[in-house]
Design a protein around this motif. Structure first.
Motif, PDB file in Angstrom:
ATOM      1  N   THR A  34       0.823  -1.218   0.000  1.00  0.00           N
ATOM      2  CA  THR A  34       0.000   0.000   0.000  1.00  0.00           C
ATOM      3  C   THR A  34       0.858   1.268   0.000  1.00  0.00           C
ATOM      4  OG1 THR A  34      -0.233   0.091   2.407  1.00  0.00           O
ATOM      5  CG2 THR A  34      -1.913  -1.152   1.190  1.00  0.00           C
ATOM      6  N   ARG A  39       2.863   6.390  -2.553  1.00  0.00           N
ATOM      7  CA  ARG A  39       4.026   6.959  -3.256  1.00  0.00           C
ATOM      8  C   ARG A  39       3.635   7.451  -4.652  1.00  0.00           C
ATOM      9  NH1 ARG A  39       9.314   5.575  -1.589  1.00  0.00           N
ATOM     10  NH2 ARG A  39       9.309   4.561   0.440  1.00  0.00           N
ATOM     11  N   ARG A 109      -6.207   9.695   2.400  1.00  0.00           N
ATOM     12  CA  ARG A 109      -6.435   8.456   3.152  1.00  0.00           C
ATOM     13  C   ARG A 109      -7.852   7.939   2.912  1.00  0.00           C
ATOM     14  NH1 ARG A 109      -1.855   7.509   5.596  1.00  0.00           N
ATOM     15  NH2 ARG A 109      -2.640   5.441   6.031  1.00  0.00           N
ATOM     16  N   ARG A 130       0.787   0.982   7.088  1.00  0.00           N
ATOM     17  CA  ARG A 130       0.938   1.564   8.418  1.00  0.00           C
ATOM     18  C   ARG A 130      -0.331   1.407   9.266  1.00  0.00           C
ATOM     19  NH1 ARG A 130       4.750   2.007   5.757  1.00  0.00           N
ATOM     20  NH2 ARG A 130       6.547   3.408   5.903  1.00  0.00           N
ATOM     21  N   ASP A 131      -1.469   1.322   8.563  1.00  0.00           N
ATOM     22  CA  ASP A 131      -2.763   1.302   9.260  1.00  0.00           C
ATOM     23  C   ASP A 131      -3.630   0.155   8.764  1.00  0.00           C
ATOM     24  OD1 ASP A 131      -3.090   2.233   6.690  1.00  0.00           O
ATOM     25  OD2 ASP A 131      -4.665   3.658   7.210  1.00  0.00           O
ATOM     26  N   ARG A 187       0.893  11.740  12.954  1.00  0.00           N
ATOM     27  CA  ARG A 187      -0.159  12.422  12.189  1.00  0.00           C
ATOM     28  C   ARG A 187      -1.507  12.141  12.864  1.00  0.00           C
ATOM     29  NH1 ARG A 187       0.802   8.301   7.551  1.00  0.00           N
ATOM     30  NH2 ARG A 187      -0.467   6.607   8.309  1.00  0.00           N
TER      31      ARG A 187
HETATM   32  O1   DC Z   1       6.015   1.596   3.127  1.00  0.00           O
HETATM   33  P1   DC Z   1       6.583   2.805   2.396  1.00  0.00           P
HETATM   34  O2   DC Z   1       7.913   3.286   2.947  1.00  0.00           O
HETATM   35  O3   DC Z   1       6.645   2.599   0.923  1.00  0.00           O
HETATM   36  O4   DC Z   1       5.528   3.988   2.671  1.00  0.00           O
HETATM   37  C1   DC Z   1       5.698   5.264   2.139  1.00  0.00           C
HETATM   38  C2   DC Z   1       4.969   6.290   3.011  1.00  0.00           C
HETATM   39  O5   DC Z   1       3.558   6.091   2.910  1.00  0.00           O
HETATM   40  C3   DC Z   1       5.318   6.279   4.490  1.00  0.00           C
HETATM   41  O6   DC Z   1       5.765   7.549   4.894  1.00  0.00           O
HETATM   42  C4   DC Z   1       4.027   5.959   5.198  1.00  0.00           C
HETATM   43  C5   DC Z   1       2.962   6.105   4.174  1.00  0.00           C
HETATM   44  N1   DC Z   1       1.983   5.012   4.247  1.00  0.00           N
HETATM   45  C6   DC Z   1       0.844   5.227   4.969  1.00  0.00           C
HETATM   46  O7   DC Z   1       0.684   6.280   5.573  1.00  0.00           O
HETATM   47  N2   DC Z   1      -0.107   4.248   5.033  1.00  0.00           N
HETATM   48  C7   DC Z   1       0.069   3.084   4.400  1.00  0.00           C
HETATM   49  N3   DC Z   1      -0.876   2.153   4.473  1.00  0.00           N
HETATM   50  C8   DC Z   1       1.261   2.856   3.676  1.00  0.00           C
HETATM   51  C9   DC Z   1       2.212   3.833   3.627  1.00  0.00           C
END
Ligand code: DC
Length: 225
Positions: A34, A39, A109, A130-131, A187
C-alpha cells in the motif's frame, strides 16, 4: 474459497515489503504494497507542482490521477500512473519524504481506503502498510506488527539505495528514517501504531531468511495450518 487477509504494519525499513512479498509467494497469496499506492499519489503531486499542504488541490486531483496496480507473472506489484510504469520513480528519497506528507492528507487516506479494501475482498492477500490492521482491514485474519531498531532499518535502507547506485550516507538515511517514523506515528489520521491484537515481530537481530521464517510460521499458526 475462504478469503484470508494478512495485515502487516510497521515503520519504514523494517523489511515489510520484501518479507511480505516472499511470504505471499510461500503461501500463494497476492501481495499488496500500500505504501507504493501512496508513493504514486505523491509522485503525481510532485510532477504537477501540487503541495501536500494544499489539501483542496490534492483532493481535487485524486479522481484524475489514474493510479493502477498491475502484477507481473512472478507476482511483483507494479505501479501505473496514467498508464505509465512508475515503479522505480516512486522509490527516490525525495518521493519517500513527500509521501509521508501526502499520506497525512485526510482526503488522500479516505480516497485510498476503499481501493485497499476492495483489493482484499476478492482474493487472499498479504497487505502491508501503516494502518492496515488498525483501519483498512480491522477484521484481518492475521495481524502482524513488524519492526526493528531505527539504526538497523537505516543500515538496510542504506544498502538498498547504494545497490541502486544512489550516493547516500548512513547519517542522512537514519535522519530520514527517524523523521518518517515521527511523521507517520504523529499524524492525526490513522497514525502508525500497533493494533492491540497484532503479533509483534522484531527483526533487529534477524537476517532476512530468519525473519521470513518467523513471519510465515506466525501466519500459518494463526491460520491453523
Ligand atoms: O512503506 P513505504 O515506505 O513505501 O511507505 C511510504 C509512506 O507512505 C510512508 O511515509 C508511510 C505512508 N503510508 C501510509 O501512511 N499508510 C500506508 N498504508 C502505507 C504507507
Amino acid at each position: 474459497m475462504n478469503v484470508i487477509s494478512v495485515a502487516i504494519d510497521g515503520p519504514s525499513g523494517a523489511g515489510k515489503s520484501s518479507l511480505a512479498r516472499r511470504a505471499a509467494k510461500a503461501l500463494g497469496f497476492v501481495y499488496v504494497d500500500t505504501g507504493a499506492i501512496y508513493r504514486t499519489v505523491a509522485l503525481y503531486c510532485s510532477e504537477n507542482g501540487i503541495s501536500p499542504e494544499d489539501h483542496a488541490t490534492v483532493a481535487a486531483a485524486l479522481p484524475k490521477m489514474n493510479v493502477q496496480l498491475d502484477y507481473t507473472e512472478d507476482g511483483t506489484q507494479r505501479m501505473l500512473l496514467g498508464g505509465r510504469d512508475v515503479s522505480e520513480l516512486i522509490r527516490t528519497p525525495e518521493i519517500s519524504m513527500l509521501t509521508s506528507a501526502v499520506a497525512a492528507v485526510p482526503e488522500v487516506r479516505a480516497y485510498l481506503l476503499e481501493t485497499q479494501r476492495k483489493l482484499a475482498q476478492v482474493r487472499s492477500v498479504i497487505m502491508d502498510g501503516r494502518d492496515i490492521g488498525t483501519v483498512v482491514l480491522p477484521n484481518a485474519t492475521v495481524k502482524i506488527y513488524l519492526t526493528a531498531a531505527p539504526e538497523a532499518r537505516a543500515q538496510r535502507r542504506c544498502k538498498e539505495l547504494r545497490e541502486k547506485g544512489m550516493d547516500v550516507t548512513f547519517e542522512e538515511v537514519l535522519k530520514d528514517v527517524q523523521q518518517r517514523d515521527y511523521n507517520d506515528s504523529h499524524r492525526e489520521i490513522s497514525p502508525l501504531k500497533r493494533a492491540d491484537d497484532a503479533h509483534l515481530v522484531d527483526t533487529t537481530c534477524l537476517d532476512f531468511e530468519e525473519s521470513l521464517d518467523v513471519l510465515v510460521k506466525v501466519i500459518r499458526q494463526y491460520m491453523g495450518v
